[in-house]
Design a protein around this motif. Structure first.
Motif, PDB file in Angstrom:
ATOM      1  N   VAL A  22      92.116 -17.027  22.921  1.00 37.56           N
ATOM      2  CA  VAL A  22      90.682 -16.241  22.444  1.00 37.56           C
ATOM      3  C   VAL A  22      90.532 -15.390  23.597  1.00 37.56           C
ATOM      4  O   VAL A  22      89.826 -14.506  23.383  1.00 37.56           O
ATOM      5  N   GLY A  23      90.554 -15.766  25.010  1.00 40.76           N
ATOM      6  CA  GLY A  23      90.330 -14.880  26.020  1.00 40.76           C
ATOM      7  C   GLY A  23      91.122 -13.465  25.887  1.00 40.76           C
ATOM      8  O   GLY A  23      90.587 -12.524  26.166  1.00 40.76           O
ATOM      9  N   SER A  24      92.313 -13.710  25.510  1.00 34.38           N
ATOM     10  CA  SER A  24      93.336 -12.417  25.441  1.00 34.38           C
ATOM     11  C   SER A  24      92.703 -11.475  24.122  1.00 34.38           C
ATOM     12  O   SER A  24      92.714 -10.426  24.154  1.00 34.38           O
ATOM     13  N   PHE A  25      92.633 -12.243  22.940  1.00 33.37           N
ATOM     14  CA  PHE A  25      91.899 -11.618  21.806  1.00 33.37           C
ATOM     15  C   PHE A  25      90.548 -10.978  22.127  1.00 33.37           C
ATOM     16  O   PHE A  25      90.313  -9.864  21.832  1.00 33.37           O
ATOM     17  N   SER A  26      89.730 -11.527  22.820  1.00 33.90           N
ATOM     18  CA  SER A  26      88.236 -11.075  23.108  1.00 33.90           C
ATOM     19  C   SER A  26      88.631 -10.000  24.141  1.00 33.90           C
ATOM     20  O   SER A  26      87.743  -8.822  23.963  1.00 33.90           O
ATOM     21  N   LEU A  27      89.494  -9.767  24.968  1.00 30.47           N
ATOM     22  CA  LEU A  27      89.728  -8.573  25.767  1.00 30.47           C
ATOM     23  C   LEU A  27      90.034  -7.558  25.090  1.00 30.47           C
ATOM     24  O   LEU A  27      89.824  -6.130  25.152  1.00 30.47           O
ATOM     25  N   VAL A  28      90.981  -7.761  24.151  1.00 27.18           N
ATOM     26  CA  VAL A  28      91.416  -6.632  23.074  1.00 27.18           C
ATOM     27  C   VAL A  28      90.557  -6.021  22.218  1.00 27.18           C
ATOM     28  O   VAL A  28      90.248  -5.040  21.924  1.00 27.18           O
ATOM     29  N   PRO A  40      87.601 -12.909  28.811  1.00 30.66           N
ATOM     30  CA  PRO A  40      88.692 -13.366  29.399  1.00 30.66           C
ATOM     31  C   PRO A  40      88.217 -14.346  30.736  1.00 30.66           C
ATOM     32  O   PRO A  40      88.905 -15.255  31.088  1.00 30.66           O
ATOM     33  N   THR A  41      87.078 -13.849  31.427  1.00 29.46           N
ATOM     34  CA  THR A  41      86.886 -14.544  32.530  1.00 29.46           C
ATOM     35  C   THR A  41      86.511 -16.280  32.148  1.00 29.46           C
ATOM     36  O   THR A  41      86.707 -17.044  32.987  1.00 29.46           O
ATOM     37  N   LYS A  42      85.747 -16.273  31.241  1.00 27.80           N
ATOM     38  CA  LYS A  42      85.504 -17.687  30.661  1.00 27.80           C
ATOM     39  C   LYS A  42      86.452 -18.556  30.046  1.00 27.80           C
ATOM     40  O   LYS A  42      86.788 -19.596  30.588  1.00 27.80           O
ATOM     41  N   ALA A  43      86.892 -17.915  28.904  1.00 29.65           N
ATOM     42  CA  ALA A  43      88.107 -18.584  28.177  1.00 29.65           C
ATOM     43  C   ALA A  43      89.290 -18.714  28.907  1.00 29.65           C
ATOM     44  O   ALA A  43      90.089 -19.778  28.810  1.00 29.65           O
ATOM     45  N   SER A  44      89.954 -17.789  29.694  1.00 27.72           N
ATOM     46  CA  SER A  44      90.897 -17.913  30.333  1.00 27.72           C
ATOM     47  C   SER A  44      91.041 -18.725  31.503  1.00 27.72           C
ATOM     48  O   SER A  44      92.229 -19.665  31.923  1.00 27.72           O
ATOM     49  N   THR A  45      89.754 -18.966  32.090  1.00 24.92           N
ATOM     50  CA  THR A  45      89.701 -19.737  33.370  1.00 24.92           C
ATOM     51  C   THR A  45      89.999 -20.989  32.777  1.00 24.92           C
ATOM     52  O   THR A  45      90.614 -22.007  33.351  1.00 24.92           O
ATOM     53  N   LEU A  46      89.258 -21.606  31.648  1.00 21.16           N
ATOM     54  CA  LEU A  46      89.057 -22.787  30.955  1.00 21.16           C
ATOM     55  C   LEU A  46      90.528 -22.998  30.415  1.00 21.16           C
ATOM     56  O   LEU A  46      91.162 -24.312  30.583  1.00 21.16           O
TER      57      LEU A  46
END
Length: 123
Positions: A22-28, A40-46
């Motif tokens: 989800v974090g990488s998808f939101s970045l793109v 990415p900061t919220k989802a990837s950290t989790l």
């Protein structure tokens, strides 16, 4: 290791993988800089946190020596991700990125001075 703990570790890995995706998808896919920064900061950290907790659990339940590297990685991630996101947001606010016009797809970005020169009526 019992099957209950194995399923718990698999669930942690699946949840972590989902949040990283989800974090990488939101970045793109997201359009605005601040939206791209938030995902990415919220989802990837989790997500990375779930994966590292699963790694700690695997090593703790597997009977191997406890390694501090997972805990150090987790601490480093939880300290640096919010600070870097805050600094990027602060830099974007000082550059007035929210006021810039959206770029059409495929065009290279223009410097802010070039956008201001095109908007002048006397030019």
């Amino acid at each position: 290791m019992s099957w209950v703990f194995a399923i718990l570790l698999v669930l942690l890995l699946a949840a972590g993988s989902f949040f990283i995706l989800v974090g990488s998808f939101s970045l793109v896919k997201l359009s605005e800089f601040f939206k791209r920064l938030h995902g990415p900061t919220k989802a990837s950290t989790l997500g990375v946190g779930c994966v590292l907790i699963a790694s700690v659990g695997y090593h703790a339940l597997g009977g191997t020596d406890p390694q501090p590297r997972e805990l150090l990685i987790t601490a480093f991630l939880f300290i640096t991700a919010p600070i870097s996101a805050h600094l990027m947001a602060k830099a974007a606010l000082s550059l007035h990125m929210a006021e810039r016009p959206p770029m059409p797809d495929g065009e290279p970005p223009q410097p802010i001075d070039a956008v201001d020169e095109d908007a002048r009526p006397d030019a």
